[in-house]
Enzyme design. Sequence first.
Site, mmCIF file in Angstrom:
data_model
loop_
_atom_site.group_PDB
_atom_site.id
_atom_site.type_symbol
_atom_site.label_atom_id
_atom_site.label_comp_id
_atom_site.label_asym_id
_atom_site.label_seq_id
_atom_site.Cartn_x
_atom_site.Cartn_y
_atom_site.Cartn_z
ATOM 1 N N TYR A 14 16.502 30.281 169.894
ATOM 2 C CA TYR A 14 16.714 30.061 168.465
ATOM 3 C C TYR A 14 18.072 30.564 167.972
ATOM 4 O O TYR A 14 18.436 30.356 166.821
ATOM 5 C CB TYR A 14 15.599 30.731 167.655
ATOM 6 C CG TYR A 14 14.234 30.178 167.979
ATOM 7 C CD1 TYR A 14 13.892 28.875 167.646
ATOM 8 C CD2 TYR A 14 13.290 30.955 168.629
ATOM 9 C CE1 TYR A 14 12.641 28.358 167.947
ATOM 10 C CE2 TYR A 14 12.031 30.446 168.937
ATOM 11 C CZ TYR A 14 11.717 29.147 168.592
ATOM 12 O OH TYR A 14 10.479 28.638 168.891
ATOM 13 N N HIS A 19 17.816 27.426 161.391
ATOM 14 C CA HIS A 19 16.752 28.269 160.831
ATOM 15 C C HIS A 19 17.059 29.764 160.988
ATOM 16 O O HIS A 19 16.384 30.584 160.378
ATOM 17 C CB HIS A 19 15.432 27.934 161.519
ATOM 18 C CG HIS A 19 14.269 27.765 160.593
ATOM 19 N ND1 HIS A 19 14.381 27.511 159.245
ATOM 20 C CD2 HIS A 19 12.930 27.800 160.837
ATOM 21 C CE1 HIS A 19 13.180 27.404 158.713
ATOM 22 N NE2 HIS A 19 12.284 27.582 159.651
ATOM 23 N N TYR A 64 8.192 35.631 163.510
ATOM 24 C CA TYR A 64 8.471 34.212 163.340
ATOM 25 C C TYR A 64 8.497 33.919 161.846
ATOM 26 O O TYR A 64 7.893 34.605 161.032
ATOM 27 C CB TYR A 64 7.509 33.291 164.106
ATOM 28 C CG TYR A 64 7.776 33.324 165.592
ATOM 29 C CD1 TYR A 64 8.854 32.634 166.129
ATOM 30 C CD2 TYR A 64 6.984 34.083 166.434
ATOM 31 C CE1 TYR A 64 9.128 32.680 167.489
ATOM 32 C CE2 TYR A 64 7.247 34.136 167.802
ATOM 33 C CZ TYR A 64 8.334 33.436 168.315
ATOM 34 O OH TYR A 64 8.603 33.494 169.645
ATOM 35 N N ASN A 66 7.355 31.850 159.539
ATOM 36 C CA ASN A 66 6.276 31.591 158.588
ATOM 37 C C ASN A 66 5.415 32.805 158.262
ATOM 38 O O ASN A 66 4.574 32.737 157.374
ATOM 39 C CB ASN A 66 5.389 30.455 159.101
ATOM 40 C CG ASN A 66 6.159 29.157 159.224
ATOM 41 O OD1 ASN A 66 7.286 29.037 158.746
ATOM 42 N ND2 ASN A 66 5.562 28.187 159.869
ATOM 43 N N ASP A 91 17.966 29.841 155.273
ATOM 44 C CA ASP A 91 18.480 28.475 155.273
ATOM 45 C C ASP A 91 17.775 27.648 154.204
ATOM 46 O O ASP A 91 16.609 27.875 153.908
ATOM 47 C CB ASP A 91 18.258 27.836 156.648
ATOM 48 C CG ASP A 91 16.780 27.784 157.026
ATOM 49 O OD1 ASP A 91 16.190 28.869 157.231
ATOM 50 O OD2 ASP A 91 16.211 26.680 157.087
ATOM 51 N N ASN A 112 8.660 27.874 154.175
ATOM 52 C CA ASN A 112 7.437 28.612 154.513
ATOM 53 C C ASN A 112 7.647 30.113 154.660
ATOM 54 O O ASN A 112 6.742 30.896 154.368
ATOM 55 C CB ASN A 112 6.801 28.035 155.776
ATOM 56 C CG ASN A 112 6.198 26.671 155.524
ATOM 57 O OD1 ASN A 112 5.718 26.389 154.429
ATOM 58 N ND2 ASN A 112 6.241 25.813 156.516
#
Length: 189
Positions: A14, A19, A64, A66, A91, A112
């Site tokens: 990632y 993100h 993570y 969410n 973002d 989220n």
Amino acid sequence: MYLVVGLGNIGKEYKKTRHNIGFDVVDIVAEKYNIEINRQKFKGSYGEGRIGNEKIILLKPSTYMNLSGESVIEAANFYKIDKENIIVIYDDMSIDIGKLRVRGKGSAGGHNGIKNIIQHLNSDIFPRVRVGIGQPDENVVNYVLGKFSKDQREVIEKVLAMSAKACISIVEDGVTEAMNKYNGVKIEV
């Protein structure tokens, strides 16, 4: 005291994705103020330092995206930080690449991670720095988890630096001053 939270996902895959902009901005602030983000607690990595006379906690949740609210609420409760002093960087697809937007409060806007933070804080009144990543031509998940093109990366590097300055401005001058200074600025290739 301020809690500065960069949103992102942990893991090498990632790194430098759209993100993970929040993580990138927190890293810039950490470097500028010689803050090591090397402690593990609050379901994330964090470090403590100062911006001027203000103590700041830099936090990168490892839950993570969410579930970011779980990390934020633990750190905020531990340090007894007012919601108005929790700055979240993330973002935003509704903002063009090359722009950022500082806000003192507001809805999740479909993000989220922010939605989860609002749920855990039971409030949408906390400052945020929304970094534009533009609209996808493709699947949203693939887009946000994808990397910027070479041309976009040049612009994003400048926007990341400006976003770090906006965070610092919130701490030093307040949200309104940061909004006046950084909202509406557009960086071109």
